[in-house]
Scaffold this motif. Structure first.
Motif, PDB file in Angstrom:
ATOM      1  N   GLU A 250      34.689  38.911  33.761  1.00  0.00           N
ATOM      2  CA  GLU A 250      33.628  39.847  34.168  1.00  0.00           C
ATOM      3  C   GLU A 250      32.341  39.096  34.521  1.00  0.00           C
ATOM      4  OE1 GLU A 250      30.037  41.626  33.899  1.00  0.00           O
ATOM      5  OE2 GLU A 250      30.699  40.689  32.041  1.00  0.00           O
ATOM      6  N   GLU A 251      32.031  38.088  33.705  1.00  0.00           N
ATOM      7  CA  GLU A 251      30.814  37.309  33.960  1.00  0.00           C
ATOM      8  C   GLU A 251      30.919  36.599  35.314  1.00  0.00           C
ATOM      9  OE1 GLU A 251      29.909  34.650  30.780  1.00  0.00           O
ATOM     10  OE2 GLU A 251      28.299  33.668  31.893  1.00  0.00           O
TER      11      GLU A 251
ATOM     12  N   LEU B 121      32.728  37.509  37.839  1.00  0.00           N
ATOM     13  CA  LEU B 121      32.686  38.497  38.921  1.00  0.00           C
ATOM     14  C   LEU B 121      31.260  38.978  39.175  1.00  0.00           C
ATOM     15  CD1 LEU B 121      35.885  40.520  37.961  1.00  0.00           C
ATOM     16  CD2 LEU B 121      35.576  39.124  40.016  1.00  0.00           C
ATOM     17  N   HIS B 122      30.494  39.070  38.090  1.00  0.00           N
ATOM     18  CA  HIS B 122      29.081  39.441  38.241  1.00  0.00           C
ATOM     19  C   HIS B 122      28.364  38.393  39.110  1.00  0.00           C
ATOM     20  CE1 HIS B 122      25.427  41.381  36.078  1.00  0.00           C
ATOM     21  NE2 HIS B 122      25.090  40.962  37.279  1.00  0.00           N
TER      22      HIS B 122
ATOM     23  N   CYS C 196      34.531  42.048  44.677  1.00  0.00           N
ATOM     24  CA  CYS C 196      33.907  41.535  43.442  1.00  0.00           C
ATOM     25  C   CYS C 196      33.335  42.681  42.616  1.00  0.00           C
ATOM     26  CB  CYS C 196      32.763  40.571  43.767  1.00  0.00           C
ATOM     27  SG  CYS C 196      33.316  38.970  44.309  1.00  0.00           S
TER      28      CYS C 196
ATOM     29  N   GLN D 297      34.730  43.835  38.961  1.00  0.00           N
ATOM     30  CA  GLN D 297      33.876  43.742  37.766  1.00  0.00           C
ATOM     31  C   GLN D 297      33.899  45.053  36.980  1.00  0.00           C
ATOM     32  OE1 GLN D 297      29.640  43.350  38.292  1.00  0.00           O
ATOM     33  NE2 GLN D 297      29.335  42.613  36.213  1.00  0.00           N
TER      34      GLN D 297
ATOM     35  N   GLN E  29      26.436  48.896  34.961  1.00  0.00           N
ATOM     36  CA  GLN E  29      26.613  47.895  35.998  1.00  0.00           C
ATOM     37  C   GLN E  29      26.919  48.551  37.339  1.00  0.00           C
ATOM     38  OE1 GLN E  29      25.710  44.965  35.917  1.00  0.00           O
ATOM     39  NE2 GLN E  29      26.475  44.295  37.907  1.00  0.00           N
TER      40      GLN E  29
END
Lengths: 318, 216
Positions: A174-175, A177-178, A212, A216, A232
């Motif tokens: 996730e990080e 993809l962020h 992306c 995420q 998000q």
């Protein structure tokens, strides 16, 4: 109720859609009079497999990146699917699937997301290798490297179920993809600000931005961190709105010095992205209101074999 | 409650309208140039001596009338389009309460929308304010004042005089076209110069800001 989740099938909304009481905006069905969201359309594993296998189809799901022939193939496949499962054509299924918005790419299997990302990465790689008409700024962004990093992260996501440290793995994904989302956003902004840039380069970046962002949110849902997913999703939407305000259609036409068709496709891609990103916060709010587990939701959609589309009615509390 | 869908729909409308104005202005602008060219084709020789006077007397009224008519035409279309979009996005109840001018007044940017186009400087004034003074004499081989009074005295024949006049006429035409392009289509790099396109875009931006502001 399908598989413990209050899904219904789209045909239940067909009459209201046909009479104009309900209108569709991307993956959202709205009450035409009040504007209130009444349901979210979601593509299922059946649909994903129908369009994602056996076709050289699409890097991204972005309309501008699907060639005419490929679109025809998709169209044929979907038509077969429609007749097979009785999905009413009123919802313009082909347009939904082949547009950048797609529907519920959030729920698409990670392997399909990865496939899309790899295809976009290949396209970006070819663009970077081309010497003609590609501004140096595009090369400096080193987007291909970013795509490789994101691809690696998605592969780890795909294999997370088999890991002992699965949650930790998906958090790391996730990080990444962020980071990838922000890099792609910056890539679109920087590239589109460069006069005379090739429209295809921007479409590739929009497609990867889309992948992306969706992946995420999927990671958050997989972790069942629904509030984080909603937050998000809102941040992604705000960023996309800021980008859209920088590049309305007239600016695209003026800046890119491209054909009207190219500008139309780019504008359609951007509008499709807005539709998709706009729908996700309310979808996640709906999951929270219905107290649905994020991972159950994803797995149920992926496992669906009877219906290409499912509808999640909006909770009154959402 | 989420309002992202409404925000996206408002931005869809805004972007599509900006795109439509961009395309339509470029399609219709040549109609103005045709009218202006007819005037320049009939420009008498003595007018080359006082070109700014010619522009003020003959060109400006045509430009003013055309821009005002186009502004009214676009405003009417935007009003219709806004009502349709508001009925779809914000609902018919709110739509009935707000007009195009109401939304403009409510917008973040103010003032530009009520500037009557007739009061804005036209080609002659624009040339002065933007520093683009008619310096086209240098473009012509024979200076304008010589065309008016001196060519005969120099003993040059009618064919030379005709050639010189055509050179001057073309240079006037080129300059007027440049100024009108700036005046009608605008230049994103020179936003301080008022233009029809720039004004319409600002109005649309203001309306979008007002609509988004009402959602919060």
């Amino acid at each position: 109720m399908i598989g413990g989740i209050p899904f219904t099938i789209p045909s239940q909304f067909m009459a209201a859609h046909a009479t104009g009481q309900i209108v569709r905006y991307g993956a959202v069905l709205k009450d035409a009079h009040t504007g209130r969201i009444v349901a979210h359309l979601q593509e299922t594993g059946l649909l994903q497999r129908a369009v994602g296998t056996g076709l050289s189809f699409d890097p991204s799901g972005a309309s501008g990146l699907i060639g005419v022939v490929q679109n025809a193939q998709i169209s044929q496949k979907i038509t077969q699917l429609q007749s097979a499962v009785g999905v009413v054509q009123n919802l313009q299924l082909v347009n939904l699937v082949s547009s950048v918005a797609g529907i519920g790419v959030t729920a698409a299997s990670t392997a399909i997301i990865l496939g899309r990302l790899n295809a976009i990465g290949d396209r970006i790689g070819r663009l970077e290798q081309g010497v003609e008409a590609l501004p140096g700024v595009f090369r400096k962004l080193e987007l291909r490297n970013t795509m490789i990093e994101i691809g690696t992260a998605l592969e780890r996501f795909e294999s997370a179920d088999n890991r002992r440290d699965k949650d930790q793995t998906v958090r790391a994904v996730e990080e990444k993809l962020h980071y990838g989302f922000d890099r792609m956003l910056d890539g679109v902004r920087t590239t589109a600000e460069t006069p005379g840039v090739d429209a295809e380069a921007i479409r590739c970046l929009l497609a990867s931005l889309s992948v992306c962002g969706a992946a995420q949110i999927k990671a958050f849902l997989w972790l069942n961190e629904r509030e984080m997913a909603a937050g998000q999703a809102r941040r992604q939407f705000v960023k996309l709105m800021e980008l859209s305000e920088m590049f309305p259609k007239d600016v695209l036409m003026d800046r890119l010095d491209c054909e009207a068709d190219d500008a139309d496709r780019l504008e359609a891609d951007l509008a499709g992205l807005r539709q998709r990103f706009a729908a996700i916060p309310s979808l996640v709010e709906n999951l929270i209101a219905l107290d649905l587990d994020g991972r159950d939701y994803l797995e149920r959609l992926d496992a669906e074999r009877d219906h290409p589309l499912l509808v999640l009615p909006a909770s009154a509390a959402a | 409650m989420s309002d992202e869908i409404e925000r996206a729909e408002i931005l869809d409308w805004w972007s599509a309208e900006r795109g439509r104005i961009f395309v339509e202005l470029r399609e219709r602008f040549p109609l103005l140039l045709l009218k202006i060219d007819q005037e320049i084709d009939q420009m008498p020789i003595k007018a080359f001596v006082n070109r700014s006077g010619f522009v003020a007397d003959k060109i400006n009224p045509i430009v003013r009338e055309w821009i005002e008519a186009e502004y009214r035409r676009y405003s009417a279309k935007l009003e219709t389009s806004l009502k349709e979009s508001m009925a779809e996005v914000e609902g018919t109840a709110l739509c009935g309460k707000w007009s195009y001018s109401d939304m403009l007044t409510a917008g973040a940017a103010t003032g530009f929308s009520v500037v009557p186009f007739a009061a804005l400087p036209f080609v002659g004034g624009l040339i002065v304010t933007s520093g683009l003074v008619f310096t086209t004499a240098s473009l012509a081989v024979v200076p304008a004042n010589m065309v008016g009074v001196g060519i005969g005295a120099l003993g040059l024949g009618p064919s030379v005089r005709g050639w010189a006049v055509e050179r001057l006429r073309n240079s006037v035409r080129t300059k007027v076209h440049e100024d009108l392009t700036l005046r009608v289509l605008g230049d994103p790099n020179q936003p301080e110069i008022p233009s029809l396109g720039g004004t319409l875009f600002k109005e649309l931006d203001s309306i979008m800001a007002a609509r988004l502001g009402k959602l919060t």
